[in-house]
Every structure is written in structure tokens, then in C-alpha cells.
Scaffold this motif. Structure first.
Motif, short mmCIF file in Angstrom:
data_model
loop_
_atom_site.label_atom_id
_atom_site.label_comp_id
_atom_site.label_asym_id
_atom_site.label_seq_id
_atom_site.Cartn_x
_atom_site.Cartn_y
_atom_site.Cartn_z
N LYS A 15 0.83 -1.21 0.00
CA LYS A 15 0.00 0.00 0.00
C LYS A 15 0.86 1.25 0.00
CE LYS A 15 -4.29 1.66 0.38
NZ LYS A 15 -5.33 1.39 -0.62
N ASP A 62 -5.58 0.76 -7.59
CA ASP A 62 -5.62 0.70 -6.13
C ASP A 62 -4.62 -0.38 -5.71
OD1 ASP A 62 -6.30 1.36 -3.58
OD2 ASP A 62 -8.31 0.49 -3.61
N MET A 100 -3.59 -3.16 -2.23
CA MET A 100 -3.94 -3.68 -0.91
C MET A 100 -3.17 -4.97 -0.63
SD MET A 100 -7.76 -5.22 -1.71
CE MET A 100 -8.30 -3.65 -2.40
N TRP A 106 -6.02 -8.50 3.34
CA TRP A 106 -7.27 -7.75 3.40
C TRP A 106 -8.41 -8.51 2.71
CZ3 TRP A 106 -6.30 -1.79 2.48
CH2 TRP A 106 -5.44 -1.33 3.48
N LEU A 107 -8.06 -9.51 1.91
CA LEU A 107 -9.05 -10.30 1.18
C LEU A 107 -9.13 -11.73 1.73
CD1 LEU A 107 -8.01 -9.16 -2.41
CD2 LEU A 107 -10.04 -8.41 -1.16
N GLY A 138 -13.74 -8.97 4.97
CA GLY A 138 -12.71 -8.19 4.31
C GLY A 138 -12.98 -8.07 2.82
N GLN A 156 -13.52 -4.50 0.84
CA GLN A 156 -12.67 -4.05 -0.24
C GLN A 156 -13.39 -4.00 -1.59
OE1 GLN A 156 -10.00 -2.68 0.59
NE2 GLN A 156 -9.99 -3.46 2.69
N SER A 188 -8.04 3.30 4.85
CA SER A 188 -8.40 1.89 4.61
C SER A 188 -7.73 0.98 5.63
CB SER A 188 -8.01 1.49 3.18
OG SER A 188 -6.66 1.82 2.92
N VAL A 194 -9.69 -1.63 8.16
CA VAL A 194 -9.36 -3.06 8.25
C VAL A 194 -9.20 -3.47 9.71
CG1 VAL A 194 -7.58 -4.79 7.75
CG2 VAL A 194 -8.36 -3.25 5.95
#
Length: 628
Positions: free
Chosen positions: A189, A207, A209, A213-214, A219, A223, A540, A544
Motif C-alpha cells: 500500500k 488501487d 492492498m 485484506w481479502l 474483508g 474491499q 483503509s 481493516v
């Protein structure tokens, strides 16, 4: 699909994530990651090969089996050798190879992406996967591309360069999908801007990440809600930027051709008939005149259409979770100030210019900076109507020695420490950027307006210098405010100015505050000219962290033994799957004195001096964010 969500005593209908995808026109995503290549494409490192060979040597039977499959030394522990042995061997050799860090490491890459790949498929998206080489054949029709930051294992920079090259090709495609840079490295990031600039992308269609985060359902919902908001508007902005680049070349040609067609007589006519009486310097006049010519040459054709498309878009729903960039500050600052005027000089036609004490040429809007110990301390701006300051050294028009020069003082205040109480009573200039390290808000002190006679101006000026000139639209507005005119010049809204605040997320359960709070300096107020519009924005990264605390709280419901908790759990889980709920956190939101609540009251956001007591908490509350 629409979902009914309880908001206090009222019921609101919200669209779910699948419905959001349909609304935004998102149907297909592509993951480009070397995790989707067969392991045989990657040679074991020397360490990985040594580990496998050491395991084989510990057992004679295993050594014999390995030799039978072509692995009789560490040199034979290759990608092809391991692949062949795993396909044909059985028993202990297959287990040793399968348990090696070489195999497990590659499998873990797939395992890290499996939740998001599977879940997006369940939501009705077409999910495509590709490795380093075959992705171009799978790009057609793709709306969002998830691109691995380290595309390969052959050295960090080489892998990044390969990803950057892929990003440029994706961006050059006719469809221009949204590119999301992903990585197991959490620094992706913070490093995304360098990658974006190297790849020639804009933030609207780019973007970044961390893959973590996924990693879970909530999450993914968070996102993908943010990406869905970026998707459509990003294309409008990207088209605008692309058309700027296309139109600039022809605009430059038109601009140059028009100027080259001006004759000496044209310059003479301008000076003789338009300027001579007032003594206005020709070069200064042309700068304003030609800015209109450039605007006319640039903003036409497809670029004009792009401007109209921007007019029709509503960007207020975008996740506004980053501070304005330096480029944004430069755009706004250049609209308000001419930063290239230099210090005061005599009139260009003044015959006394070479003497020891020539008169200075002054203009409405000249901004004077006073320094202390080498740092900007305060400013003054000339408020006289331009006609009061006009003089013609070659003609008869002069500035009388006793002509008063009106000076409005202003305080320079760092943009992130602006005194909000002062702003309610004084006009201010939201941005004044002397350089990248000196960004200020100017509080104009109307009650301190004063004057200096023209003959004493240089003595008053002393070591102070002119550093800028406020452009006509803005100085006229300030002039009207000073003179208390009822009619003000309407200005574009000032840019958001962020003031850092401390945001502390505290976990809750059973009407009690728990250990494990997360403090962050990333939450900020979004400042605008009207202080009633002050809003809160979270980064962001901080959202999270909030999500993680909510998920921990949900897990506590499972073992609480309180019957009502299961009802709360179901309601909170349902709300955390709704894009609309996440969107409220992703974009700036107004914070009333009573605070704000999200996710069926699971999340409370309030100012620190309004923190709830444990008696005021409910078992529905899982996280409380305190701001100061």
C-alpha cells in the motif's frame, strides 16, 4: 438483491454486493499471480533443494526410491525432477516432497487467494486466473484485474518490473480495467504510488492492498465495496486524463501558430491603445490575455466531452480516505496564486530604473511575505483597486506620493493546525503553498487593515518580499469581503484540508471495554470552508483494523451462552455483508454530538469526551472508536 436492514426503529432497504456489482457493471475479474502457475515453472532455491536432499539421505530405502525416480544427488532436485517424482512415486518419497518448504510455499500462495477467488465466484462474478505469461489471452471482457506486486521469484526488482510492464499493457487495452495491486507484503500500500507512477496509471483506475485484506468474507465485502465505487468513476477520470494527453499536442500547435501570426503592429496596438494611458506592462497584460487563448485551444473536442462527463458524475460516494496529494495542492495553489511574479521592481519603462531610489511598481493582489529566522511568519496583501496603482512613466499618469497603499495582514497557519474558531469570523485562503514543505492556511485580519503612504512604502517594506500575486477572481472576492460588499464573487469550493486526529478503536463485549485497543493517527477531519461540513474520514488500514475487531467480537457470541447474543450475531453478520454499510465508513461522514453507529450498532464512533460508560453500552456493541 435488496436487503432490509434495521436502523433504530426504521427499516431501510439496501442492495447487497451482488446487486452492487450489477449496478456498477462489474461482471468479470482476473487474478494475475504466479501462484496460478504449476510449481514446475519455479526452480527450488538452493536452500529448498538442500532441505529435500537432506530428508532423502536420512533413509536408505527413501534414497533408493528417489534414485529410481532420477533424484540421486542434490543437483537432481530440480523443478522437473520433483514434479516427475511427485507424479510417479508413492509412499514416503511423495510425502517428503509434498511436505517440503518448496511445495508448501507454492501451495500457500494458492491457499492465500482461494477465499477471495471462491467467494467472488459465489457472488456471480466470472473469475479468471492466470500466471505471468498467459494472462493477455484472458483479458478480454475483464472489469477488474488483481495483479501480484512481485510477479515472479527471480529477484524483487525484476518481479516488480514485470508487474509494472503488465500494468502498462493492461492500461493500454481498449477496455482499461481497474487494476488492483496485491501482495503478501503489507508494504504494498505504501509503495503503490511509486509503482503507479512507473506504470503511468492514475489513482482512479488503480488501487493497492495486501492480500490479507481479502482473507475473509467481511474483508472481501469491505474491499469490493470500495473497488465498486472506484470502478465507474475511475473510467470517467481516466478518459479525462487520456483526452488531456491527446489534446495537449494539438493545443500547443494551435497556441504557437496563433501567437506566431501576431505582427509587431499587433503588439504596438495593444500597448498604444489599450495600455499606454494606464502604463500597464505589456508582458503582464499578455500573460492574462494568452491564458484565455490556451484554455480555448485545450478544452475542445473530446476533452470538452470529458469535462461534461465529469459534470454529470457525483464523486461524494467515493472512499475519500487519503489526504490531498501534493499535485492536488499545486493545482489549487496555482489557480489562486501566481507564484512566479518575483520581488518588487520598478516599472519596466521607468527611466529612473537604474537610479539608487526608483519607484516600485505595485498591483492589486501582490502578496508580501515577512520572515523571521528564515521562516515565513506572516503575510500582507495589497488591496487598492488596480486603477489607484496605475502609472505611466512615459505619460502623465503618476502615483501621488501621499497615495495610501492599503495593506491587509494575514496570519500563516499550518493547514493541519488551523484555528477553527478564527475561521468562523475571518475570511481565509484555504491553501497557500510556498513550497512542498510549507503549506499554510491564511487567516485574513480584516480589523487590522492599515495603510502606508506610497512615498514611505519602501521603508515599510524593508526586508519583506513579494512572493506571489493573488489572481483576479480571488483577490476581488477578498477585496469585497474587506469592504463588506453584499455581493460576493462565487468561488469553487476549497479543497479538503485534513487535520490529523487520534482514533482509538476499543474492543467491547458484554457491556465492557476489553484489552487490545488499536490507536491510529490515520483518522482525519475533512475540512471545508463551511465548518458545519466538517466530517470524519478513516484510512483503509484503520477500517481493516475495525473489521478485525468486529470479527473477534462475533466469535465471542459463539461461546457467550446468552440466548440474545445469537440474534445480535445474525443481525451484525448480515449488515457486515452489505456494501452500503461499508460504504458509510469508506467515505467521509458527519459526526454529530451523539456520535455515529454502524453495523446494527456493533460499531460506535464518538468523540473522546463523549465516550459511553459501561452502563450505557449494549451487548450489541463490539467496537468503540474514540476520536480526539
Amino acid at each position: 438483491m435488496n436487503v432490509a436492514v434495521k436502523k433504530g426503529d426504521a427499516e431501510q432497504v439496501q442492495v447487497d454486493l451482488k446487486g452492487l456489482f450489477e449496478t456498477k457493471g462489474i461482471a468479470c475479474v482476473l487474478f494475475i499471480d504466479d501462484a496460478f502457475e504449476p510449481i514446475s515453472n519455479f526452480e527450488p532455491t538452493e536452500t529448498e533443494a538442500a532441505e529435500i536432499w537432506a530428508q532423502i539421505q536420512e533413509d536408505d530405502a527413501l534414497l533408493a526410491e528417489a534414485s529410481a525416480h532420477g533424484i540421486s544427488s542434490q543437483d537432481h532436485v530440480t523443478a522437473d525432477g520433483v514434479a516427475a517424482a511427485r507424479n510417479n512415486a508413492d509412499g514416503k518419497l511423495q510425502q517428503v516432497l509434498g511436505d517440503s518448504s518448496y511445495v508448501i510455499g507454492h501451495q500457500s500462495k494458492l491457499d492465500r487467494l482461494k477465499p477471495v477467488v471462491d467467494h467472488l465466484g459465489q457472488l456471480g462474478l466470472e473469475v479468471r486466473t492466470a500466471g505471468r505469461d498467459e494472462w493477455e489471452d484472458r483479458l478480454e471482457g475483464v472489469d477488474i484485474v488483481f495483479l501480484d506486486w512481485f510477479l515472479g521469484v527471480d529477484g524483487r526488482q525484476e518481479a516488480i518490473d514485470r508487474a509494472s510492464s503488465a500494468a502498462r499493457k493492461i492500461h493500454a487495452s481498449e477496455r482499461k480495467p481497474l487494476i488492483v495491486l496485491i501482495s503478501s507484503d503489507p508494504s504494498v500500500k505504501s509503495n503503490s504510488q511509486v509503482f503507479r507512477e512507473a506504470s503511468g496509471l492514475i489513482a482512479g483506475l488503480f488501487d493497492a492492498m495486501p492480500k490479507e485484506w481479502l482473507a475473509d468474507e467481511y474483508g472481501i465485502h469491505l474491499q469490493m465495496t470500495a473497488l465498486a465505487e472506484l470502478f465507474q468513476k475511475g473510467h470517467v477520470v481516466q478518459a479525462f486524463v487520456d483526452n488531456i494527453q491527446k489534446q495537449t499536442a494539438s493545443a500547443v500547435l494551435t497556441f504557437r501558430e496563433t501567437i506566431s501570426q501576431l505582427t509587431l503592429s499587433d503588439y504596438a496596438n495593444l500597448q498604444h491603445f489599450a495600455l499606454k494611458k494606464d502604463g500597464h506592462p505589456l508582458g503582464d497584460y499578455l500573460m492574462n490575455l494568452l491564458s484565455g487563448l490556451w484554455s480555448d485551444a485545450l478544452f475542445r473536442g473530446d476533452l470538452k466531452k470529458s469535462l461534461l462527463d465529469l459534470d454529470h458524475e457525483d464523486f461524494t460516494s467515493l472512499p475519500a480516505i487519503t489526504a490531498p496529494t501534493s499535485a492536488f495542492a499545486r493545482v489549487y495553489n496555482s489557480a489562486v496564486f501566481d507564484m512566479h511574479v518575483g520581488d518588487f521592481e520598478p516599472h519596466p519603462h521607468d527611466k529612473a530604473k537604474g537610479t539608487a531610489d526608483p519607484d516600485l511598481h505595485l498591483s492589486l493582489g501582490d502578496l508580501i511575505v515577512e520572515e523571521e529566522a528564515g521562516k515565513p511568519k506572516s503575510v500582507y496583501i495589497i488591496m487598492n483597486p488596480e486603477c489607484d496603482l496605475a502609472y505611466s512613466p512615459k505619460g502623465t499618469r503618476k502615483i501621488a506620493a501621499d497615495q495610501t497603499i492599503l495593506l491587509l495582514p494575514g496570519d500563516l497557519v499550518a493547514v493541519d493546525h488551523a484555528d477553527r474558531t478564527v475561521r468562523r469570523s475571518l475570511p481565509d485562503t484555504p491553501f497557500f503553498v510556498l513550497d512542498d514543505e510549507a503549506k499554510f492556511r491564511i487567516h485574513w485580519k480584516i480589523s487590522a487593515l492599515f495603510s502606508v503612504e506610497y512615498k514611505g512604502f519602501k521603508e515599510w517594506l524593508g526586508a519583506k518580499k513579494r512572493r506571489a500575486a493573488m489572481r483576479p477572481l480571488y483577490i476581488l472576492s477578498l477585496q469585497q469581503a474587506v469592504h463588506a460588499h453584499l455581493t460576493r464573487v462565487g468561488l469553487p469550493s476549497p479543497p479538503p484540508v485534513y487535520e490529523e486526529l487520534t482514533a482509538t478503536a476499543k474492543p467491547l463485549f458484554g457491556q465492557k471495554f476489553l484489552d487490545g485497543e488499536v490507536a491510529s493517527q490515520q483518522g482525519k477531519y475533512v475540512m471545508a470552508r463551511d465548518t458545519d461540513d466538517d466530517q470524519v474520514a478513516f484510512t483503509s488500514e484503520f477500517i481493516v483494523k475495525i473489521k478485525e475487531l468486529l470479527v473477534r467480537g462475533l466469535a465471542k457470541y459463539e461461546i457467550s451462552g446468552v440466548a440474545k447474543d445469537q440474534e445480535y450475531k445474525a443481525a451484525i453478520e448480515a449488515s457486515m455483508k452489505l456494501p452500503g454499510e461499508w460504504a458509510q465508513l469508506l467515505k467521509p461522514f458527519k459526526l454529530s454530538k451523539a456520535g455515529a453507529k454502524f453495523f446494527s450498532d456493533a460499531l460506535i464512533v464518538c468523540r473522546e469526551n463523549k465516550a459511553p460508560t459501561e452502563q450505557q453500552l449494549s451487548r450489541k456493541n463490539l467496537v468503540c472508536v474514540l476520536l480526539r
